[in-house]
Design a protein around this motif. Structure first.
Motif, PDB file in Angstrom:
ATOM      1  N   TYR A 125       0.834  -1.203   0.000  1.00 30.20           N
ATOM      2  CA  TYR A 125       0.000   0.000   0.000  1.00 30.20           C
ATOM      3  C   TYR A 125       0.869   1.253   0.000  1.00 30.20           C
ATOM      4  N   LYS A 126       1.897   1.248   0.826  1.00 33.25           N
ATOM      5  CA  LYS A 126       2.829   2.388   0.891  1.00 33.25           C
ATOM      6  C   LYS A 126       3.446   2.661  -0.475  1.00 33.25           C
ATOM      7  N   LEU A 127       3.933   1.618  -1.123  1.00 34.66           N
ATOM      8  CA  LEU A 127       4.596   1.793  -2.422  1.00 34.66           C
ATOM      9  C   LEU A 127       3.604   2.282  -3.474  1.00 34.66           C
ATOM     10  N   ALA A 128       2.400   1.712  -3.466  1.00 34.65           N
ATOM     11  CA  ALA A 128       1.390   2.124  -4.451  1.00 34.65           C
ATOM     12  C   ALA A 128       0.951   3.568  -4.207  1.00 34.65           C
ATOM     13  N   TRP A 129       0.868   3.934  -2.962  1.00 37.72           N
ATOM     14  CA  TRP A 129       0.471   5.306  -2.612  1.00 37.72           C
ATOM     15  C   TRP A 129       1.514   6.289  -3.130  1.00 37.72           C
ATOM     16  N   LEU A 130       2.777   5.939  -2.982  1.00 33.64           N
ATOM     17  CA  LEU A 130       3.861   6.808  -3.474  1.00 33.64           C
ATOM     18  C   LEU A 130       3.843   6.920  -4.994  1.00 33.64           C
ATOM     19  N   THR A 131       3.470   5.837  -5.662  1.00 37.14           N
ATOM     20  CA  THR A 131       3.361   5.889  -7.120  1.00 37.14           C
ATOM     21  C   THR A 131       2.284   6.881  -7.547  1.00 37.14           C
ATOM     22  N   ALA A 132       1.162   6.860  -6.829  1.00 34.17           N
ATOM     23  CA  ALA A 132       0.081   7.802  -7.140  1.00 34.17           C
ATOM     24  C   ALA A 132       0.509   9.236  -6.857  1.00 34.17           C
ATOM     25  N   LEU A 133       1.238   9.442  -5.787  1.00 31.53           N
ATOM     26  CA  LEU A 133       1.732  10.789  -5.468  1.00 31.53           C
ATOM     27  C   LEU A 133       2.661  11.283  -6.572  1.00 31.53           C
ATOM     28  N   ARG A 134       3.546  10.408  -7.027  1.00 31.04           N
ATOM     29  CA  ARG A 134       4.461  10.789  -8.101  1.00 31.04           C
ATOM     30  C   ARG A 134       3.696  11.201  -9.355  1.00 31.04           C
ATOM     31  N   ALA A 135       2.675  10.429  -9.695  1.00 34.99           N
ATOM     32  CA  ALA A 135       1.889  10.746 -10.896  1.00 34.99           C
ATOM     33  C   ALA A 135       1.218  12.105 -10.760  1.00 34.99           C
ATOM     34  N   ALA A 136       0.714  12.390  -9.558  1.00 36.68           N
ATOM     35  CA  ALA A 136       0.018  13.665  -9.346  1.00 36.68           C
ATOM     36  C   ALA A 136       0.988  14.834  -9.481  1.00 36.68           C
ATOM     37  N   VAL A 137       2.158  14.697  -8.895  1.00 37.05           N
ATOM     38  CA  VAL A 137       3.143  15.788  -8.967  1.00 37.05           C
ATOM     39  C   VAL A 137       3.645  15.939 -10.398  1.00 37.05           C
ATOM     40  N   ALA A 138       3.857  14.815 -11.067  1.00 35.04           N
ATOM     41  CA  ALA A 138       4.375  14.857 -12.438  1.00 35.04           C
ATOM     42  C   ALA A 138       3.388  15.502 -13.395  1.00 35.04           C
ATOM     43  N   ALA A 139       2.098  15.334 -13.100  1.00 31.36           N
ATOM     44  CA  ALA A 139       1.069  15.837 -14.002  1.00 31.36           C
ATOM     45  C   ALA A 139       0.963  17.357 -13.968  1.00 31.36           C
ATOM     46  N   SER A 140       1.507  17.957 -12.922  1.00 31.85           N
ATOM     47  CA  SER A 140       1.437  19.411 -12.771  1.00 31.85           C
ATOM     48  C   SER A 140       2.778  20.030 -13.132  1.00 31.85           C
ATOM     49  N   GLY A 141       2.745  21.059 -13.944  1.00 34.01           N
ATOM     50  CA  GLY A 141       3.990  21.734 -14.286  1.00 34.01           C
ATOM     51  C   GLY A 141       4.333  22.848 -13.319  1.00 34.01           C
ATOM     52  N   ALA A 142       3.551  22.956 -12.246  1.00 35.18           N
ATOM     53  CA  ALA A 142       3.680  24.102 -11.345  1.00 35.18           C
ATOM     54  C   ALA A 142       4.925  24.009 -10.479  1.00 35.18           C
ATOM     55  N   ALA A 143       5.392  25.156 -10.038  1.00 42.47           N
ATOM     56  CA  ALA A 143       6.388  25.198  -8.963  1.00 42.47           C
ATOM     57  C   ALA A 143       5.764  24.514  -7.755  1.00 42.47           C
ATOM     58  N   THR A 144       6.477  23.544  -7.209  1.00 39.93           N
ATOM     59  CA  THR A 144       5.866  22.653  -6.215  1.00 39.93           C
ATOM     60  C   THR A 144       6.806  22.388  -5.058  1.00 39.93           C
ATOM     61  N   VAL A 145       6.223  22.292  -3.857  1.00 35.58           N
ATOM     62  CA  VAL A 145       6.958  21.822  -2.685  1.00 35.58           C
ATOM     63  C   VAL A 145       6.131  20.723  -2.033  1.00 35.58           C
ATOM     64  N   VAL A 146       6.705  19.533  -1.972  1.00 38.23           N
ATOM     65  CA  VAL A 146       6.038  18.414  -1.309  1.00 38.23           C
ATOM     66  C   VAL A 146       6.669  18.255   0.066  1.00 38.23           C
ATOM     67  N   CYS A 147       5.888  18.528   1.095  1.00 36.85           N
ATOM     68  CA  CYS A 147       6.367  18.497   2.475  1.00 36.85           C
ATOM     69  C   CYS A 147       5.691  17.355   3.210  1.00 36.85           C
ATOM     70  N   GLY A 148       6.422  16.750   4.123  1.00 32.96           N
ATOM     71  CA  GLY A 148       5.712  15.823   4.982  1.00 32.96           C
ATOM     72  C   GLY A 148       6.566  14.729   5.579  1.00 32.96           C
ATOM     73  N   ASP A 149       5.839  13.803   6.193  1.00 29.85           N
ATOM     74  CA  ASP A 149       6.436  12.625   6.802  1.00 29.85           C
ATOM     75  C   ASP A 149       6.378  11.519   5.757  1.00 29.85           C
ATOM     76  N   PHE A 150       7.537  11.216   5.158  1.00 29.86           N
ATOM     77  CA  PHE A 150       7.586  10.223   4.086  1.00 29.86           C
ATOM     78  C   PHE A 150       7.763   8.805   4.623  1.00 29.86           C
ATOM     79  N   ASN A 151       8.068   8.681   5.876  1.00 30.59           N
ATOM     80  CA  ASN A 151       8.310   7.364   6.454  1.00 30.59           C
ATOM     81  C   ASN A 151       9.343   6.575   5.648  1.00 30.59           C
ATOM     82  N   ILE A 152      10.304   7.308   5.076  1.00 28.81           N
ATOM     83  CA  ILE A 152      11.426   6.697   4.375  1.00 28.81           C
ATOM     84  C   ILE A 152      12.676   7.514   4.713  1.00 28.81           C
ATOM     85  N   ALA A 153      13.719   6.824   5.124  1.00 30.15           N
ATOM     86  CA  ALA A 153      15.021   7.469   5.276  1.00 30.15           C
ATOM     87  C   ALA A 153      15.743   7.314   3.940  1.00 30.15           C
ATOM     88  N   PRO A 154      16.013   8.420   3.250  1.00 28.42           N
ATOM     89  CA  PRO A 154      16.478   8.308   1.861  1.00 28.42           C
ATOM     90  C   PRO A 154      17.749   7.480   1.680  1.00 28.42           C
TER      91      PRO A 154
END
Length: 287
Positions: A125-154
């Motif tokens: 579920y976590k991985l699929a949710w991140l895929t959907a988030l990526r698609a949403a951000v990619a679909a917008s050409g806007a200047a964007t800041v994605v902030c939050g608790d990613f529950n991933i240590a890069p």
DNA sequence: ATGGCCGTTTGAAACGGA
């Protein structure tokens, strides 16, 4: 200067005595909150007046008991979108994202699913949710800041000891790959680029004095598109907010941007050449 | 010493968190 902050408050109800003084102290223009653990009506009843009196408009996406995200803004708050289009639920949609345009920048407050155990249903579920988030951000050409608790240590540099997390979520290759894919749509990890080699954590377990030993993880991120990232003046973790009485187990991340010349917080837009002042036309005042 | 804490719903103790 425009100040953007993100903070997993671990229950906004419990955190009111820390949140309001922190707003007064740090004076952020845009605040992304996660784990509010409160429905929208209850949030409004709890904090609506205190936030409006401080000049904030509020975008909420909450639910009773778990999850819950918010954006507070005194830089404008338009085109509010609750959730991520096409994101999966577990099994039903959960309140894990809210986005809005604040002074020309698309701001996301996200609370990425925990994952619980590698390869579990929740992990998928976590991985699929991140895929959907990526698609949403990619679909917008806007200047964007994605902030939050990613529950991933890069990377391994983002945990106090990689060996302590073997077999656990937050550090697995698939989670890190999902984060890399998200960044691949044009997002910069603002804090890591600002502090390339330093020990920087945003979360410390409540137990065993982990905070005081600085045994933590960096899982709360600010990801910004190039035009925003190039305007970063400061980026830091507000460890002060993790100290003292009744803290969240996460500290806020604070990012300062230089001001856009049009007074917006959005990307710098060059003036039309027709209206550009002629070179040499402006004379400085003489002493 | 392999736990330790905190918040949720509840009304003792399970669950989620990371």
């Amino acid at each position: 200067m425009v100040r953007i902050a993100t903070w997993n408050v671990n229950s906004v109800k419990q955190r009111v005595p820390r949140l309001l003084p922190w707003l007064d102290e740090r004076k952020p223009d845009v605040v992304c909150l996660q784990e509010t653990k409160l429905g929208n009506d209850a949030f409004e009843g709890l904090l609506g007046k205190d936030l409006r009196s401080r000049g904030y408009e509020v975008a909420l996406h909450g639910e009773a008991q778990w999850n819950g995200v918010a954006i507070l803004s005194r830089a404008g708050l338009e085109e509010v979108c609750q959730g991520v289009p096409g994101a999966p639920g577990f099994p039903n949609p959960e309140a894990r994202a809210v986005s809005a345009t604040c002074g020309g920048i698309r701001i996301y407050s996200v609370y990425v699913p925990n994952g619980r155990v590698p390869d579990s249903d929740h992990y998928q579920y976590k991985l699929a949710w991140l895929t959907a988030l990526r698609a949403a951000v990619a679909a917008s050409g806007a200047a964007t800041v994605v902030c939050g608790d990613f529950n991933i240590a890069p990377t391994d540099e983002d945990v106090f000891d990689p060996l302590a997390y073997v077999g656990q979520t937050h550090v697995t290759p698939a989670e890190r790959a999902a984060l890399t894919e998200l960044k691949g749509v044009g997002l910069h990890d603002v804090v890591r680029e600002h502090w390339p080699t330093q020990r920087v954590f945003t979360y410390w377990d409540y137990r065993a004095g982990m905070f005081h030993k600085d045994l933590g993880m960096r899982i709360d991120l600010v990801l910004a598109t190039e035009g925003v990232n190039s305007r970063v003046q400061a980026a830091w973790v507000d460890r002060q907010a993790r100290k003292g009485t009744l803290p969240s187990d996460h500290a806020p991340v604070i990012v300062d941007l230089d001001e856009a010349p049009d007074g917006n917080i959005g990307p710098v837009v060059p003036p039309p050449s027709a209206t550009a002042p002629k070179r040499g036309a402006f004379k400085l005042p003489q002493a």
